[in-house]
Enzyme design. Structure first.
Site, PDB file in Angstrom:
ATOM      1  N   ASP A  82       4.847   4.914   1.531  1.00  0.00           N
ATOM      2  CA  ASP A  82       3.711   5.163   2.415  1.00  0.00           C
ATOM      3  C   ASP A  82       4.027   4.730   3.842  1.00  0.00           C
ATOM      4  OD1 ASP A  82       1.083   6.009   2.913  1.00  0.00           O
ATOM      5  OD2 ASP A  82       0.248   4.012   2.544  1.00  0.00           O
ATOM      6  N   ASP A 104       6.066   8.217   9.249  1.00  0.00           N
ATOM      7  CA  ASP A 104       4.971   7.957  10.191  1.00  0.00           C
ATOM      8  C   ASP A 104       5.545   7.820  11.594  1.00  0.00           C
ATOM      9  OD1 ASP A 104       2.859   7.095  11.703  1.00  0.00           O
ATOM     10  OD2 ASP A 104       2.134   5.646  10.223  1.00  0.00           O
ATOM     11  N   GLY A 180      -8.447   0.289   6.069  1.00  0.00           N
ATOM     12  CA  GLY A 180      -9.191  -0.961   6.030  1.00  0.00           C
ATOM     13  C   GLY A 180     -10.613  -0.767   5.541  1.00  0.00           C
ATOM     14  N   GLY A 208      -7.333   6.395   4.265  1.00  0.00           N
ATOM     15  CA  GLY A 208      -8.538   5.612   4.502  1.00  0.00           C
ATOM     16  C   GLY A 208      -9.616   5.893   3.475  1.00  0.00           C
ATOM     17  N   GLY A 209      -9.219   6.125   2.227  1.00  0.00           N
ATOM     18  CA  GLY A 209     -10.196   6.485   1.205  1.00  0.00           C
ATOM     19  C   GLY A 209     -11.082   5.342   0.748  1.00  0.00           C
ATOM     20  N   SER A 210     -10.585   4.108   0.819  1.00  0.00           N
ATOM     21  CA  SER A 210     -11.384   2.965   0.351  1.00  0.00           C
ATOM     22  C   SER A 210     -12.668   2.872   1.170  1.00  0.00           C
ATOM     23  CB  SER A 210     -10.585   1.667   0.493  1.00  0.00           C
ATOM     24  OG  SER A 210      -9.402   1.703  -0.276  1.00  0.00           O
TER      25      SER A 210
END
Length: 286
Positions: A82, A104, A180, A208-210
């Site tokens: 990742d 990235d 986050g 950013g799924g959380s």
């Protein structure tokens, strides 16, 4: 079911419009628990490792753990690096046997990002591996990578040109998502996902799924978000369950590490099965 490629997992999810949990593990316990949760849910899963995790455990040890724990696995699984801005780490992981990487280069100009991503895709292909790309940073710092500054979004034309020129297998756009913990429900640009998918036919990775709602997940997955990244939720579950158990151990003055490990493992297994249910990947193993 042997370990399969990222593309096999994501392309099928994209075609059938379900999302596959892409979960960042942090150690051997979380790796085993995520895999066990995927088996329980009969769901494919993408196991993700951050650069920080690779460097803290070591790529040789981490890949040996992966090989041992996936031997004879009953569901489709793949190993993904990742958010990696370091080309040397990408090469190291590809050489060890990672199935895919996210290069990235979002801090570079789009032109330089594109040039280097072409190189990374060519390198990955030599190992039979796949590549996720992005041209905009996702707001928030994750494992020491990123920024709390809201990223500028590139035009649809720029995104399409990047995808077509580089040949990336998955694309991660900025749509108002963030790494986050969200302080409030994020306002997401759902249409941007649709526009990119319609223009390219390439699966989308949702970062950013959380903390997103089930309704937001369902909408985005229906538009082509086939890979759904989860990192913060696992970290919170891992640490809060550890803390709760340790407080109980302190109160009872009973100190048994294996009991701690079993308790935390059960929480991570439950998290994984819950995510598979939410994203629609439960029962999709083949």
């Amino acid at each position: 079911m042997p370990v399969v490629s990222l593309k096999e997992i994501v392309d099928r999810a994209f075609q059938e419009r379900y999302g596959v949990p892409a979960i960042n593990i942090v150690n051997d316990l979380t790796l085993e628990a995520v895999l066990a949760g995927a088996v329980d849910a009969q769901s494919p899963v993408i196991v993700q490792t951050s650069v920080k995790t690779v460097q803290s455990i070591g790529s040789d040890v981490l890949f040996a753990m992966w090989t041992a724990m996936t031997a004879g696995i009953e569901v489709p699984v793949t190993l993904h690096l990742d958010h990696c801005p370091d080309r040397a780490v990408i090469t190291e992981c590809l050489e060890r046997g990672w199935n895919s990487v996210l290069f990235d280069a979002s801090t570079l100009t789009v032109e330089e990002n594109q040039r280097q991503t072409v190189e990374v895709v060519a390198e990955a292909r030599r190992y039979g591996a796949h590549v996720e790309g992005e041209i905009e940073a996702i707001k928030g710092v994750e494992d020491g990578i990123g920024s709390d500054t809201e990223p500028a979004r590139q035009s649809l034309e720029t995104a399409v040109e990047f995808i077509r020129t580089t040949g990336v297998d998955v694309f991660a756009p900025s749509i108002g998502n963030a790494h986050g913990v969200y302080s409030k429900t994020p306002e997401l640009d759902f249409q941007r996902v649709t526009d990119i998918v319609e223009a390219t036919g390439v699966p989308i990775a949702l970062h950013g799924g959380s903390g997103m709602t089930d309704e937001q997940f369902a909408d985005l997955i229906s538009r082509g978000c086939a890979k759904v990244n989860i990192s913060t939720a696992l970290k919170i579950e891992f640490m809060t369950s550890s803390l709760a158990f340790l407080k109980g151990a302190e109160s009872a003055d009973k100190w048994d590490p294996p009991s701690l490990f079993r308790d935390v493992r059960s929480h991570i297994v439950d998290l994984t099965t819950s995510l598979a249910g939410t994203f629609g990947s439960a029962g999709k193993a083949w």
